[in-house]
Design an enzyme around this catalytic site. Structure first.
Site, mmCIF file in Angstrom:
data_model
loop_
_atom_site.group_PDB
_atom_site.id
_atom_site.type_symbol
_atom_site.label_atom_id
_atom_site.label_comp_id
_atom_site.label_asym_id
_atom_site.label_seq_id
_atom_site.Cartn_x
_atom_site.Cartn_y
_atom_site.Cartn_z
ATOM 1 N N GLU A 1 0.825 -1.219 0.000
ATOM 2 C CA GLU A 1 0.000 0.000 0.000
ATOM 3 C C GLU A 1 0.855 1.262 0.000
ATOM 4 O O GLU A 1 1.249 1.756 1.053
ATOM 5 C CB GLU A 1 -0.943 0.000 1.220
ATOM 6 C CG GLU A 1 -1.843 1.232 1.268
ATOM 7 C CD GLU A 1 -2.806 1.269 2.463
ATOM 8 O OE1 GLU A 1 -2.768 0.350 3.291
ATOM 9 O OE2 GLU A 1 -3.586 2.232 2.547
ATOM 10 N N LYS B 1 -2.444 -1.972 -3.173
ATOM 11 C CA LYS B 1 -3.505 -1.136 -2.589
ATOM 12 C C LYS B 1 -3.126 0.331 -2.785
ATOM 13 O O LYS B 1 -2.460 0.932 -1.934
ATOM 14 C CB LYS B 1 -3.681 -1.471 -1.103
ATOM 15 C CG LYS B 1 -4.696 -0.578 -0.391
ATOM 16 C CD LYS B 1 -5.117 -1.144 0.951
ATOM 17 C CE LYS B 1 -5.994 -0.147 1.695
ATOM 18 N NZ LYS B 1 -6.671 -0.739 2.854
HETATM 19 C C1 5MM Z 1 -8.444 1.337 8.352
HETATM 20 O O1 5MM Z 1 -7.373 2.253 8.436
HETATM 21 C C2 5MM Z 1 -6.087 1.644 8.269
HETATM 22 C C3 5MM Z 1 -5.251 1.824 9.450
HETATM 23 O O2 5MM Z 1 -4.725 3.082 9.596
HETATM 24 P P1 5MM Z 1 -3.751 3.426 10.880
HETATM 25 O O3 5MM Z 1 -2.624 2.451 10.900
HETATM 26 O O4 5MM Z 1 -3.328 4.824 10.584
HETATM 27 O O5 5MM Z 1 -4.584 3.335 12.098
HETATM 28 C C4 5MM Z 1 -5.446 2.142 6.957
HETATM 29 O O6 5MM Z 1 -4.177 1.619 6.724
HETATM 30 C C5 5MM Z 1 -6.310 1.722 5.846
HETATM 31 O O7 5MM Z 1 -6.211 0.340 5.652
HETATM 32 C C6 5MM Z 1 -5.997 2.391 4.536
HETATM 33 O O8 5MM Z 1 -5.373 3.626 4.653
HETATM 34 C C7 5MM Z 1 -7.291 2.585 3.787
HETATM 35 O O9 5MM Z 1 -8.225 3.190 4.627
HETATM 36 P P2 5MM Z 1 -9.208 4.269 4.005
HETATM 37 O O10 5MM Z 1 -10.005 4.770 5.171
HETATM 38 O O11 5MM Z 1 -8.341 5.305 3.388
HETATM 39 O O12 5MM Z 1 -10.033 3.516 2.969
#
Ligand code: 5MM
Length: 341
Positions: free
Chosen positions: A177, A219
């Protein structure tokens, strides 16, 4: 490395009509979202919340994989079933976030590099025993004045590639990602350039480290105008530019691309994915979702920290999963939201 197993798991994660549920918020992120709604930031509430997300058996019709956080993979649902087992029971592959978060990149103000490689081999072996069959590592790239630097792109891509090799060695499919943040005043052209540079660097490093591209999932962010850009590109242009970028960076061996939502509204994220799938009949990879906020936010509000709301909130996330499942086939329309309401 069992390449056939990696390919099978990756195929299940991005199977037709399905995407990935990112429910791997670390404590600070989860607490921030709970606090906004006045929900107590306790381990019990996080468990109840995540029980709600997976309550509907039908989630398995639209979700191929779910990314758990370390705390969650060690917990049970409110019915006493370990979360990884609950996922398997409804046909969802359990996954785990393994990065230790994005930290300040030394000597590069405003930029970050993701940490977590130390001891990762041992942690992956434990997560495999706990039922995980894929993992996730997120790199964060910020667009701003004079950034991102080449140093930031290379450092993050190198870490992603090192993580991916360790995952494959442990028979876990790596979700790679590289997230270019959507915050800022930048245009869609600038978003394209930075996303292209970040993805090109990632695939260079993956190749250098010998990652089997058939056994991974990318991702990425979508190519969108910054949220504060005065003239934001429309859905069609986002779809067109995102596909143009992916076509020039992602080799055809990669089985699936599962987008993050990055702060888009629920419907915006679904519409963008739908437009790409409506456009892209001859693409070599599956295009799907791996949304966190865009799948969860309405359900979190419906639950609001009250166990009495679990059944209703579970229907809310099931609805979003169904809408995004339709978008993976290019069959979504905003009227479907109103019909369901
Ligand atoms: C769900 O959020 C994930 C965890 O974030 P932190 O480590 O900052 O707590 C994040 O990695 C997420 O999987 C991705 O960024 C995609 O989330 P969004 O909300 O952008 O779809």
């Amino acid at each position: 490395m069992n390449l056939q197993q990696l390919k099978d798991v990756a195929a299940a994660m991005v199977a037709p009509g399905k995407g990935i549920l990112a429910m791997d918020e670390s404590h600070p992120t989860c607490n921030k979202r709970f606090e906004k709604l006045g929900i107590p930031t306790t381990e019990d509430k996080r468990r109840e919340y995540r029980h709600m997300l997976l309550k509907a058996d039908e989630m398995g019709q639209y979700i191929g994989g779910a990314i758990l956080f370390d705390e969650t993979i060690r917990q049970t649902t409110l019915d006493g079933v370990p979360f990884a087992e609950r996922l398997q029971a409804i046909g969802i592959v359990p996954g785990i976030k393994v990065d230790a978060g994005a930290k300040a990149l030394a000597l590069h103000a405003g930029e970050k590099v993701t940490e977590g490689l130390d001891g990762l081999r041992e942690r992956l072996a434990e997560y495999y025993d706990l039922g995980a069959r894929f993992a996730k590592w997120r790199a964060v790239i910020t667009i701003g004045d004079g950034i991102p630097s080449q140093a930031c792109l290379v450092a993050n891509a190198h870490a992603l590639a090192r993580y991916a090799t360790l995952c494959q060695e442990a028979d876990l499919v790596p979700i790679v990602e590289p997230e270019v943040l959507m915050d800022g005043t930048h245009t869609i052209e600038r978003s394209y350039d930075v996303t292209h540079a970040a993805q090109a660097q990632v695939f260079e490093q993956l190749e250098e480290q010998g990652v089997a591209l058939e056994g991974m999932v990318l991702k990425p962010n979508m190519v969108v105008s910054g949220y504060e850009c005065p003239e934001r590109a429309d859905v069609h242009r986002v779809a067109e530019q995102t596909i143009r970028c992916l076509k020039s960076t992602v080799p055809p061996q990669v089985p699936g691309i599962a987008f993050l939502s990055g702060g888009q509204t629920d419907e915006e994220a679904t519409e963008h994915l739908n437009a790409m799938n409506a456009l892209g009949a001859d693409l070599p990879w599956r295009l799907t979702f791996s949304y966190g906020r865009a799948l969860q936010q309405a359900a979190m509000q419906a639950w609001n920290g009250d166990a009495a709301n679990i059944a209703r909130a579970a229907k809310v996330i099931l609805h979003r999963a169904r809408m995004n499942g339709a978008a993976t086939r290019g069959e979504y329309s905003p009227e479907m939201e109103r019909a369901a309401a």
